[in-house]
Design an enzyme around this catalytic site. Structure first.
Site, PDB file in Angstrom:
ATOM      1  CG  PHE A   1     -39.701 -49.003  52.724  1.00  0.00           C
ATOM      2  CD1 PHE A   1     -40.617 -49.756  51.655  1.00  0.00           C
ATOM      3  CD2 PHE A   1     -38.651 -49.403  53.376  1.00  0.00           C
ATOM      4  CE1 PHE A   1     -40.920 -51.030  52.266  1.00  0.00           C
ATOM      5  CE2 PHE A   1     -39.269 -51.326  53.000  1.00  0.00           C
ATOM      6  CZ  PHE A   1     -39.532 -51.536  52.975  1.00  0.00           C
TER       7      PHE A   1
ATOM      8  CB  CYS B   1     -48.955 -72.594  53.723  1.00  0.00           C
ATOM      9  SG  CYS B   1     -51.090 -73.014  54.298  1.00  0.00           S
TER      10      CYS B   1
ATOM     11  CG  HIS C   1     -42.340 -55.237  60.499  1.00  0.00           C
ATOM     12  ND1 HIS C   1     -41.307 -53.807  59.770  1.00  0.00           N
ATOM     13  CD2 HIS C   1     -42.452 -54.114  61.026  1.00  0.00           C
ATOM     14  CE1 HIS C   1     -41.564 -52.606  60.745  1.00  0.00           C
ATOM     15  NE2 HIS C   1     -42.192 -53.548  61.354  1.00  0.00           N
TER      16      HIS C   1
END
Length: 251
Positions: free
Chosen positions: A39, A133, A125
């Protein structure tokens, strides 16, 4: 590799040899050798394809469309990623019974691909290799979602209940998964050596686990390219890429 780093790697392996229960805690740095971008590196594609915050994802069809667009752009960056020496080294520790499992901040599924069973990988995470869903929990495969998205331009909805479908990752603003957090705490408390591998330790609450391990009496080793805020409390800091440092285990 300089002499100081080599000495630290030798001490790392001596500590691994002495340990009874090794609990690895991994971050993005273990997967960069596999081609998965982290990141924070300059030029990271995550900077131009940042994940959409959870509340925005829920609130807006347009945000969901953009979230899926960014998801598939990022998937293309590391579609060919395979486990590297770091992943294989930790898989060896698990296979030999020296580690009860791996706690990871990563969402790439490479620990499982390295041979560790699903129940041996605690994903704090979530996982970016499939979707679920948000209403009924039904699992959806990304290949089908992508084909439909590219054909219609519409965000995914659940084939079972028509609910909102999202990648099985934990987005910014989304509640941390209770069961993985409890399992991570259990593993952390069992460790006599806690090995942080490739994490900058700036994302909370995940980054509290090394502190918990240290307070519980475990030796804390931080193996990372860059300094972290927890370096001062570590028993050993190794500034190195993960693969070279753990290569002898992978072999």
């Amino acid at each position: 590799m300089d002499e100081t780093t080599q000495d630290a790697i030798e001490e790392l392996h001596a500590m691994l040899d002495r340990a009874r229960v090794i609990v690895p805690f991994t971050g993005a740095g273990i997967s960069t050798e596999s081609g998965v971008p982290d990141f924070r590196s300059p030029g990271s594609p995550w900077m131009t394809n940042k994940p959409i915050p959870f509340e925005a994802f829920l609130a807006s069809r347009e945000a969901r469309i953009e979230a899926w667009r960014r998801k598939f752009v990022m998937d293309d960056h590391y579609r060919d990623a395979r486990p590297n020496r770091g992943h294989r080294a930790l898989a060896t520790l698990v296979a030999e019974g020296r580690s009860p499992g791996v706690i990871t901040q990563n969402i790439d599924g490479l620990h499982q691909a390295s041979g560790i069973a699903e129940d041996g990988v605690i994903e704090l995470h979530g996982n970016g290799t499939y979707a679920t869903c948000l209403s009924c929990g039904w699992r959806h495969e990304l290949s089908a979602i992508r084909a439909e998205f590219e054909a219609s331009g519409e965000p995914a909805s659940c084939m079972m209940c028509a609910g909102i479908v999202k990648t099985a990752t934990i987005s910014f603003g989304q509640q941390m998964p209770q069961q993985p957090m409890l399992r991570a705490h259990e593993l952390t408390m069992s460790a006599d050596l806690y090995l942080v591998a490739g994490s900058s330790l700036v994302v909370f609450p995940a980054a509290t686990f090394p502190v918990i391990a240290k307070r519980n009496g475990a030796k804390l080793v931080i193996l990372n390219r860059e300094a972290t805020d927890l370096d001062p409390i570590a028993d050993l800091v190794v500034r190195s890429e993960i693969g070279p440092a753990l290569a002898r285990l992978a072999n």
